[in-house]
Design a protein around this motif. Sequence first.
Motif, PDB file in Angstrom:
ATOM      1  N   ILE A  79      30.957  74.516   3.775  1.00 13.25           N
ATOM      2  CA  ILE A  79      31.375  74.858   5.131  1.00 13.25           C
ATOM      3  C   ILE A  79      31.864  76.300   5.196  1.00 13.25           C
ATOM      4  O   ILE A  79      31.651  76.991   6.192  1.00 13.25           O
ATOM      5  CB  ILE A  79      32.449  73.864   5.643  1.00 13.25           C
ATOM      6  N   THR A 130      30.791  74.404  18.354  1.00 16.74           N
ATOM      7  CA  THR A 130      30.812  73.419  17.276  1.00 16.74           C
ATOM      8  C   THR A 130      30.560  72.013  17.803  1.00 16.74           C
ATOM      9  O   THR A 130      30.970  71.666  18.906  1.00 16.74           O
ATOM     10  CB  THR A 130      32.154  73.427  16.518  1.00 16.74           C
ATOM     11  N   SER A 162      29.997  78.995   7.527  1.00 14.51           N
ATOM     12  CA  SER A 162      30.802  79.614   8.581  1.00 14.51           C
ATOM     13  C   SER A 162      30.675  81.130   8.546  1.00 14.51           C
ATOM     14  O   SER A 162      30.619  81.787   9.598  1.00 14.51           O
ATOM     15  CB  SER A 162      32.266  79.197   8.431  1.00 14.51           C
ATOM     16  N   THR A 195      28.850  70.163  12.137  1.00 12.73           N
ATOM     17  CA  THR A 195      29.520  69.827  10.881  1.00 12.73           C
ATOM     18  C   THR A 195      29.552  68.321  10.690  1.00 12.73           C
ATOM     19  O   THR A 195      29.631  67.569  11.647  1.00 12.73           O
ATOM     20  CB  THR A 195      30.952  70.372  10.857  1.00 12.73           C
TER      21      THR A 195
END
Length: 377
Positions: free
Chosen positions: A19, A55, A23, A40
């Motif tokens: 992640i 997101t 990112s 995610t």
Amino acid sequence: MSAKRILFYVQHLLGIGHIARASRIADALAKDGFDVTIVTGGLPVSGFPGEGVKTVALPAVVASNAGFSGLADADGNVAGEEFLSRRRDLLLAAFQAAKPDAVIIEAFPFGRRQMRFELLPLLDMIEKTDPRPKLFTSVRDILQENRKPGRDEETVDLVKRHFDAVLIHGDPDFVRLEDTFRLTAEIADKVHYTGLVAAAPAAEPAEIFDIIASAGGGAVGLDLIRAARNAAAMLPESHRWLLVSGPNLPEADFIGLSRNAPANITLTRFRKDFPSLLRGAKVSISQAGYNTIGDLLHADCCSILIPFVAGGETEQTVRAERLQAMGLATILPEQGLTAEHVAAAVESALAAPARKEVALDLTGAGTTASIIRSMLG
């Protein structure tokens, strides 16, 4: 003209490396003018994804064991068929809502095979979409070795049938895809090296620690932090130690580490300024995860690496051995690690000459955005 739209899927199962890397890439894409939606699938991680991107958080799954062979929900329950079907439907809905010009899938099909239940339907939906978005796989520089028979052939087949490009986030002068993926020649026309996806060089540290021990996400770093804690008691009290346990270390373990800790130790779960603190340290003790190494390559401290090997993991060992061969690190084994081992390694590191200059490409996030921009036209 409206901004090109990107849908970026990332699933972290144990640590926070996936992640964090995704990112940084998403941030570079957004700064380059793309409209980015990042999907995610793991537990929330403070600070990721960053600002400037949309997101979508799917119901979280984690690895149910160190070998990554099963999935569990956020409460540790086995992820059943109904739960996984709901995730798949939410992912497909996110794709339809984003109407992307390009889709980036982190790791798959080179990794994250556990997520085929939702990623294969996504690939099918992409192929049926008109106009069809470009499809990229975003892959770290070193793959897990000892894959089961037929897995590499399956990966090549999926890449040939569905993916427009394979983005390898590494420097080919450090390690090449063929070093850990034997069928690279069959997809060589789709491979692009971006350089390592590292954060920008950090600011000067606001606080100075001589020795910093860190455990990444913390889910598997207890023995490392405990050994460092006990090593501190064996070395001069004048050394200032910072122990960063990681946000995922169980609370009972964190409390145990803090109990009767030496006065020259600061114990914390997370430091947002961690890369900056490394710039002021003399020695770093850590695992050999992708993002940690990126931070270390920006710093001048001596590196003691303890690669994660549970469940047959090989990626961190390969990375650590390459760095050791370049004179950039010393390796300690994870199995049988003791405070005495750590104390001796720290003493050697403190007495060692200045570290060699680093010449690896650390511009991966920006280069990734440039490659995608050029392929979208």
